[in-house]
Design a protein around this motif. Structure first.
Motif, PDB file in Angstrom:
ATOM      1  N   LYS A 264      29.259  15.401 -15.026  1.00  0.00           N
ATOM      2  CA  LYS A 264      28.368  15.151 -16.165  1.00  0.00           C
ATOM      3  C   LYS A 264      29.184  14.970 -17.443  1.00  0.00           C
ATOM      4  O   LYS A 264      28.901  14.079 -18.259  1.00  0.00           O
ATOM      5  CB  LYS A 264      27.380  16.311 -16.319  1.00  0.00           C
ATOM      6  N   GLU A 268      29.337  11.523 -19.776  1.00  0.00           N
ATOM      7  CA  GLU A 268      28.754  11.544 -21.112  1.00  0.00           C
ATOM      8  C   GLU A 268      29.752  11.835 -22.222  1.00  0.00           C
ATOM      9  O   GLU A 268      29.481  11.552 -23.385  1.00  0.00           O
ATOM     10  CB  GLU A 268      27.619  12.567 -21.162  1.00  0.00           C
ATOM     11  N   LYS A 281      30.918  16.593 -28.874  1.00  0.00           N
ATOM     12  CA  LYS A 281      31.396  15.323 -28.340  1.00  0.00           C
ATOM     13  C   LYS A 281      32.912  15.267 -28.462  1.00  0.00           C
ATOM     14  O   LYS A 281      33.477  15.717 -29.455  1.00  0.00           O
ATOM     15  CB  LYS A 281      30.767  14.145 -29.088  1.00  0.00           C
TER      16      LYS A 281
END
Length: 457
Positions: A264, A268, A281
């Motif tokens: 994941k 992402e 992020k």
């Protein structure tokens, strides 16, 4: 000046630059300072007679302080958002009559938009400082040798050629090969050749982190996320790799549960810390490595197929040392010089030692060979490293080789062959016949006689 021309309360109210509103028990605005218009971007007179409930529905501000005070019947302080996105720190106070019933609600506010932006900036700087601090601690505590990749063989030259080609693009690379072939060195090589070489190179040994701690170490955690957690929280390894390279070593050791979480993240490039609600992020290059057969793991349902395909966009297989024997001597020379410099010692390997190193079956590959060279540099008492300084396993190999070559001979010839080989070896390692005699455990005249017998000059 007449008293009617001068309304003290009104002047005091209008002198306030901040927003001040007074509503009745039905939420109808009965007073509004001029500062209200500036904060809500309307004329303050237009607010008079308006319902705060309707203004909230229109999006002029949210939440509605009056309704909360009428419900809780006490002073309230909260953060309110205006239609323009401003942040206001609002305090509402109930005004009660002699019977204790609320007849008015007075609220005043301060624009804290800039303060919140400053706080966000400080929070981001705190995260960045934590990331840098943790990275420095990792580098300080980790022993790093500045090894170079030695490649004389065609197989290793092809490996390095591929590594150089993929270094300047952010494609996922999967390094394959036995333990000790140099996967971590090649990963660092790719990082150093890439545009991200000014960023951090963060190595995560997936097989060394306990299963129950992996998520906290990998993603980090917030303060108080679990029992025993640091009160300041912790920056995860993923965050440390921001703008750099994340190297997932021993990726084949990951449990299926953690494979899902890593997949994941790879998809992402964002995540939550353990116990956190703020989405993080990162921008990092991904390189993975394993000594396992991941295709077999996929077939046996021990490794996720989707993760395997994500990792192996460009697979690079590093051959074991036994498949590239022409690299052994350059590796010996390179690391002998490196350890001489590191330990400030001058060492030379005699022919017997070099022969043993060249012919040994290095099951641990380059790592085992490097460790052996470092051991010889550190432990040999003389500048010339001889066979007696080798560990027993390598010395036994040398003797075993002599007997293997004598195999098939009759006893008399075999004994003479072994005796001659041992004399030749002793002559290389010793300067005089007296030293040879001591090494062989015989008298000096016997040494002279045997040298003459076998015509050894």
């Amino acid at each position: 000046m007449k008293q009617t021309d001068w309304n003290e309360n009104e002047l005091i109210l209008n002198s306030l630059k901040d927003d001040l509103l007074v509503t009745n028990r039905d939420g109808i605005i009965v007073r509004a300072s001029k500062g209200s218009g500036d904060i809500y971007n309307v004329n303050s007179e237009e607010l008079l007679g308006k319902s705060v409930y309707e203004l909230e529905l229109q999006g002029l501000f949210t939440p509605n302080v009056t309704s909360i005070i009428l419900r809780d019947k006490k002073k309230v302080t909260l953060v309110q958002t205006t239609k323009q996105g401003k942040k206001l720190l609002v305090t509402g106070i109930p005004v009660k009559d002699s019977k204790g019933e609320i007849v008015r609600v007075v609220s005043y506010s301060h624009d804290i938009t800039e303060l919140i932006e400053v706080k966000k900036y400080l929070d981001s700087m705190e995260d960045e400082m934590g990331r840098v601090k943790t990275e420095l601690e990792m580098l300080r505590n980790k022993h790093l040798l500045t090894e170079g990749l030695v490649a004389k063989s065609e197989k290793m030259q092809n490996v390095l050629s591929t590594a150089v080609q993929v270094s300047d693009v952010d494609v996922n690379v999967l390094l394959l090969g036995e333990s000790g072939v140099g996967k971590s060195h090649l990963a660092k090589f790719i990082h150093n050749k890439s545009p991200r070489n000014n960023g951090a190179f963060i190595e995560v040994n997936c097989g060394a982190i306990p299963d129950h701690l992996f998520e906290a170490e990998f993603f980090g955690y917030e303060a108080g996320a679990f029992t025993g957690a640091s009160r300041n929280g912790k920056v995860g390894l993923v965050e440390l790799a921001d703008k750099g390279t994340l190297f997932l070593d021993e990726i084949g050791e990951l449990s299926l549960i953690h494979q899902v979480k890593v997949l994941k993240f790879i998809q992402e490039k964002q995540f939550y810390r353990v116990g956190g609600r703020k989405l993080k992020k990162v921008d990092c290059r991904l390189i993975a490595a394993t000594n396992k057969d991941l295709e077999k793991g996929v077939r046996e349902k021990e490794f996720r197929e989707d993760l395997y395909f994500r990792l192996s966009v460009v697979p690079i297989t590093i051959p074991p040392l036994r498949d590239r024997p022409e690299d052994i001597f350059p590796i010996i020379t390179h690391f002998l010089q490196q350890f001489e410099k590191k330990y400030n010692r001058t060492k030379e390997l005699d022919e017997a030692v070099t022969h043993s190193l060249l012919t040994h079956e290095w099951k641990g590959n380059i790592r085992e060979l490097i460790n052996m060279i470092e051991r010889l540099v550190v432990t040999s008492p003389t500048s010339l490293v001889t066979a007696e300084h080798l560990p027993q396993s390598l010395r036994n190999q040398e003797t075993q080789g002599i007997f293997q070559r004598a195999d098939g001979l009759i006893l008399k010839d075999a004994l003479e062959y072994v005796e001659k080989e041992m004399l030749l070896k002793a002559k290389k390692q010793n300067r005089t016949t007296i030293e040879m005699a001591n090494a062989l455990g015989i008298s000096q005249p016997s040494v002279v006689r045997k040298l003459k017998k076998y015509n050894i000059q």
